[in-house]
Write a protein that holds these residues in place. Sequence first.
Motif, PDB file in Angstrom:
ATOM      1  N   ASP A  55       0.821  -1.205   0.000  1.00  0.00           N
ATOM      2  CA  ASP A  55       0.000   0.000   0.000  1.00  0.00           C
ATOM      3  C   ASP A  55       0.861   1.264   0.000  1.00  0.00           C
ATOM      4  O   ASP A  55       0.346   2.369  -0.177  1.00  0.00           O
ATOM      5  CB  ASP A  55      -0.947   0.019   1.203  1.00  0.00           C
ATOM      6  CG  ASP A  55      -0.215   0.005   2.533  1.00  0.00           C
ATOM      7  OD1 ASP A  55       0.957  -0.468   2.571  1.00  0.00           O
ATOM      8  OD2 ASP A  55      -0.797   0.452   3.547  1.00  0.00           O
ATOM      9  N   ARG A  56       2.162   1.112   0.177  1.00  0.00           N
ATOM     10  CA  ARG A  56       3.127   2.209   0.131  1.00  0.00           C
ATOM     11  C   ARG A  56       4.526   1.622   0.022  1.00  0.00           C
ATOM     12  O   ARG A  56       4.709   0.418   0.227  1.00  0.00           O
ATOM     13  CB  ARG A  56       3.002   3.102   1.376  1.00  0.00           C
ATOM     14  CG  ARG A  56       3.320   2.388   2.677  1.00  0.00           C
ATOM     15  CD  ARG A  56       2.937   3.191   3.893  1.00  0.00           C
ATOM     16  NE  ARG A  56       1.484   3.238   4.063  1.00  0.00           N
ATOM     17  CZ  ARG A  56       0.877   3.841   5.069  1.00  0.00           C
ATOM     18  NH1 ARG A  56       1.580   4.467   5.998  1.00  0.00           N
ATOM     19  NH2 ARG A  56      -0.438   3.830   5.171  1.00  0.00           N
ATOM     20  N   ARG A 101       4.529 -12.218  -5.371  1.00  0.00           N
ATOM     21  CA  ARG A 101       3.610 -13.016  -6.196  1.00  0.00           C
ATOM     22  C   ARG A 101       3.148 -12.266  -7.440  1.00  0.00           C
ATOM     23  O   ARG A 101       2.927 -12.874  -8.484  1.00  0.00           O
ATOM     24  CB  ARG A 101       2.392 -13.425  -5.363  1.00  0.00           C
ATOM     25  CG  ARG A 101       2.714 -14.455  -4.277  1.00  0.00           C
ATOM     26  CD  ARG A 101       1.499 -14.775  -3.439  1.00  0.00           C
ATOM     27  NE  ARG A 101       1.798 -15.781  -2.423  1.00  0.00           N
ATOM     28  CZ  ARG A 101       1.050 -16.028  -1.370  1.00  0.00           C
ATOM     29  NH1 ARG A 101      -0.085 -15.354  -1.198  1.00  0.00           N
ATOM     30  NH2 ARG A 101       1.410 -16.949  -0.493  1.00  0.00           N
ATOM     31  N   ARG A 102       2.990 -10.955  -7.310  1.00  0.00           N
ATOM     32  CA  ARG A 102       2.552 -10.156  -8.465  1.00  0.00           C
ATOM     33  C   ARG A 102       3.256  -8.803  -8.452  1.00  0.00           C
ATOM     34  O   ARG A 102       3.524  -8.230  -7.406  1.00  0.00           O
ATOM     35  CB  ARG A 102       1.034  -9.937  -8.432  1.00  0.00           C
ATOM     36  CG  ARG A 102       0.209 -11.177  -8.720  1.00  0.00           C
ATOM     37  CD  ARG A 102      -1.287 -10.836  -8.751  1.00  0.00           C
ATOM     38  NE  ARG A 102      -2.092 -11.982  -9.159  1.00  0.00           N
ATOM     39  CZ  ARG A 102      -2.508 -12.935  -8.339  1.00  0.00           C
ATOM     40  NH1 ARG A 102      -2.198 -12.870  -7.044  1.00  0.00           N
ATOM     41  NH2 ARG A 102      -3.228 -13.940  -8.800  1.00  0.00           N
ATOM     42  N   ILE A 124       5.340  -3.193  -7.057  1.00  0.00           N
ATOM     43  CA  ILE A 124       5.104  -4.499  -6.446  1.00  0.00           C
ATOM     44  C   ILE A 124       3.692  -4.502  -5.864  1.00  0.00           C
ATOM     45  O   ILE A 124       3.352  -3.645  -5.045  1.00  0.00           O
ATOM     46  CB  ILE A 124       6.153  -4.794  -5.363  1.00  0.00           C
ATOM     47  CG1 ILE A 124       7.551  -4.867  -5.999  1.00  0.00           C
ATOM     48  CG2 ILE A 124       5.831  -6.099  -4.632  1.00  0.00           C
ATOM     49  CD1 ILE A 124       8.676  -5.032  -5.003  1.00  0.00           C
ATOM     50  N   THR A 125       2.858  -5.459  -6.278  1.00  0.00           N
ATOM     51  CA  THR A 125       1.442  -5.414  -5.920  1.00  0.00           C
ATOM     52  C   THR A 125       0.986  -6.532  -4.987  1.00  0.00           C
ATOM     53  O   THR A 125      -0.076  -6.434  -4.382  1.00  0.00           O
ATOM     54  CB  THR A 125       0.577  -5.447  -7.188  1.00  0.00           C
ATOM     55  OG1 THR A 125       0.946  -6.585  -7.985  1.00  0.00           O
ATOM     56  CG2 THR A 125       0.774  -4.176  -8.003  1.00  0.00           C
ATOM     57  N   GLU A 126       1.732  -7.623  -4.892  1.00  0.00           N
ATOM     58  CA  GLU A 126       1.360  -8.683  -3.948  1.00  0.00           C
ATOM     59  C   GLU A 126       2.619  -9.399  -3.464  1.00  0.00           C
ATOM     60  O   GLU A 126       3.477  -9.795  -4.270  1.00  0.00           O
ATOM     61  CB  GLU A 126       0.406  -9.690  -4.584  1.00  0.00           C
ATOM     62  CG  GLU A 126      -0.069 -10.756  -3.591  1.00  0.00           C
ATOM     63  CD  GLU A 126      -1.049 -11.754  -4.190  1.00  0.00           C
ATOM     64  OE1 GLU A 126      -1.250 -12.829  -3.573  1.00  0.00           O
ATOM     65  OE2 GLU A 126      -1.606 -11.479  -5.283  1.00  0.00           O
ATOM     66  N   VAL A 136      12.086  -7.445  -6.233  1.00  0.00           N
ATOM     67  CA  VAL A 136      12.112  -7.688  -7.673  1.00  0.00           C
ATOM     68  C   VAL A 136      13.347  -7.014  -8.241  1.00  0.00           C
ATOM     69  O   VAL A 136      13.613  -5.844  -7.957  1.00  0.00           O
ATOM     70  CB  VAL A 136      10.850  -7.132  -8.375  1.00  0.00           C
ATOM     71  CG1 VAL A 136      10.942  -7.347  -9.887  1.00  0.00           C
ATOM     72  CG2 VAL A 136       9.589  -7.773  -7.821  1.00  0.00           C
ATOM     73  N   GLU A 137      14.096  -7.763  -9.049  1.00  0.00           N
ATOM     74  CA  GLU A 137      15.236  -7.211  -9.775  1.00  0.00           C
ATOM     75  C   GLU A 137      14.945  -7.318 -11.259  1.00  0.00           C
ATOM     76  O   GLU A 137      14.632  -8.406 -11.756  1.00  0.00           O
ATOM     77  CB  GLU A 137      16.519  -7.944  -9.411  1.00  0.00           C
ATOM     78  CG  GLU A 137      16.907  -7.779  -7.957  1.00  0.00           C
ATOM     79  CD  GLU A 137      18.262  -8.374  -7.627  1.00  0.00           C
ATOM     80  OE1 GLU A 137      18.829  -9.066  -8.510  1.00  0.00           O
ATOM     81  OE2 GLU A 137      18.747  -8.168  -6.495  1.00  0.00           O
TER      82      GLU A 137
END
Length: 530
Positions: free
Chosen positions: A311-312, A466-467, A321-323, A449-450
Amino acid sequence: MLGLAAVVAACGAGPAFAGPSGDGALDAAVAAFWAASTDDEIAAATAAVLATDPGIEAIWGRLRAGRAYARDVPTGRRLLARENRDGVEHGYVLRVPEGYDPAARYPVIVYLHGGVSRPKREDGTWWRREERLARDDAIVVAPASWDESLWWQDSQIENLAGLLDDLKRVYNVDENRVHLIGISDGATGAFYHAMKATTPWATFLPLNGHPVVLANPASDVDGAMHVTNLRNKPLFVVNGGRDPLYPVASVLPFMRLFQQAGVFLDFRPQPEAGHDVSWWDDEKPAMDAFMREQARRPLPSRLSWETERTDRYNRAHWLVITELGAVAGEPDLDAHNTVLDQTSGLPLGINMIGQMVDGSGLRVLEVGPDSMASAAGMVNEDTIVEVAGTAAPTVEDLRQALIGFAPGQRIPMVVQRGGERIDVMLDYPAEAAPRGRQAFPHTLAPGRVELDQQRNTVTAYTRGVRRFTLLISPEQFDFTQPISVVVNGVTAFDGMVEPDVATLLRWAATDQDRTAMYGAELHIEVPPAP
């Protein structure tokens, strides 16, 4: 205190559109879009643009051109304020060059002051000797922090982002030359923003601060610190050797950690300095050169971002990054979260040196007992005339050779003693490594994430994610060709991506950035790896 919104109002309904002509309705809608400042105004302006049913090419050129900036705007020093969404007012001092030219894009330098544990001040006196910050070649901002809105809290991420947006609405800001400088507590703040909100900044210059403050539960820090997030921007760091709060010796383990994590770091210890800026005049040319040479890449081909929340703190440029959550077969990416306790292990032993007047090398004034230097055969009054192949080394040469010196490594040197040149080998035995400790606490499981983008192919490695979403810009990707995303060795997407005007407008409103606009979102689900 007055905010910049009043300047926009005083200059008229808003800056006129400075882009392609030929469609009056679209031109007017885009002008209103760039003039909008509140959420309601932005929503209405976006709807008005969409109502003209523009093609992506028509709207792209107009947004890329940006605003037409007025010439009759305030210059010089001004004491202003802005409100966060919770209604809390944050003051700041703004200095705009008297010769401001709206046709030129101006760098912005934001200075974060120290002493933030004090009550709120509203008189603009939070920065000592503020007059020396004034420049003819850049817009200077000195915002305020206090005990209820610390530099390392969400309120200041919102404040600084909003402040930059306000500036862009009135002054022609060079979006890729926005620099963050902090002193003392402000330096700690610079480290914080580099690890939590990197996107708008070109460089970070923490001066007389210490990252360890962000690891202290008593500091009331919002969010967790992730060292690899520092990879995205260059750092220029200064600390004093005699600083009673944050001496070089206590900061150096963190600098070594950052360098080992792949951070672009220019560390400049000042051996005789305390918790002061006695070195300012000597280092200012280097700081100016650093900022001049290190422009932000608005669409970097490589990104590394880690977060414990979605959320931040979950975005770096075109990566969101969403999940969070583990996925089968994901790699074990190194967290780079261990600093070495230099009070344990074998000491270096080159305790005191001096530069030779004739420039021939470095005089060793004191060799510590039971140390690497003594084991190599070095003695007091040796002159180091070569370090790792560099003849007539300077203090900087020795510093560069030592900053990444790790257990199991060796550094060849040549010393001169009594007219004789002697080869010595500085050996760091693997068994003599100092003990490690956690650099920053992590109470929530983070994800990272890279990314590495080459033309229309994105290669990603993830841990605990995950997402994620990729923001796709036609200045970075070719929309006429398929885009491929490979995650942890598995193809997660391979196909065409359609541009979308609503997406373009949403991110343009969010970032207020002519140099980084996104025509599509690509949502990626991390597949299990075999």
